[in-house]
Design a protein around this motif. Structure first.
Motif, PDB file in Angstrom:
ATOM      1  N   UNK A 293     107.474  74.628  48.262  1.00  8.00           N
ATOM      2  CA  UNK A 293     106.596  74.735  47.264  1.00  8.00           C
ATOM      3  C   UNK A 293     107.217  74.637  45.657  1.00  8.00           C
ATOM      4  N   UNK A 294     106.398  73.739  45.014  1.00 14.18           N
ATOM      5  CA  UNK A 294     107.026  73.249  43.693  1.00 14.18           C
ATOM      6  C   UNK A 294     107.064  74.584  42.965  1.00 14.18           C
ATOM      7  N   UNK A 295     108.175  74.721  42.233  1.00 15.57           N
ATOM      8  CA  UNK A 295     108.095  75.929  40.880  1.00 15.57           C
ATOM      9  C   UNK A 295     107.084  75.625  39.903  1.00 15.57           C
ATOM     10  N   UNK A 296     106.616  76.660  39.554  1.00 18.30           N
ATOM     11  CA  UNK A 296     105.514  76.690  38.373  1.00 18.30           C
ATOM     12  C   UNK A 296     106.171  76.979  37.170  1.00 18.30           C
TER      13      UNK A 296
END
Length: 50
Positions: A1-4
């Motif tokens: 999951x990409x980091x926000x």
């Protein structure tokens, strides 16, 4: 999951001001809830509905 990426109040105000062309004084009396509401509306306006 990409980091926000983290976002702070200054980023929120800058985003709103950029989209709606509001001066800094427009934000003096806003609550955090109002800032978040306007930030969401600004995101919708520029097509960031996520």
């Amino acid at each position: 999951m990409p980091e926000i990426p983290a976002i702070d109040i200054d980023d929120i105000i800058a985003d709103i001001a950029m989209v709606f062309h509001w001066p800094p004084s427009s934000f003096d009396e806003m609550t955090i809830s109002e800032l978040i509401k306007w930030h969401r509306l600004a995101a919708v306006r520029i097509g960031q509905n996520e």
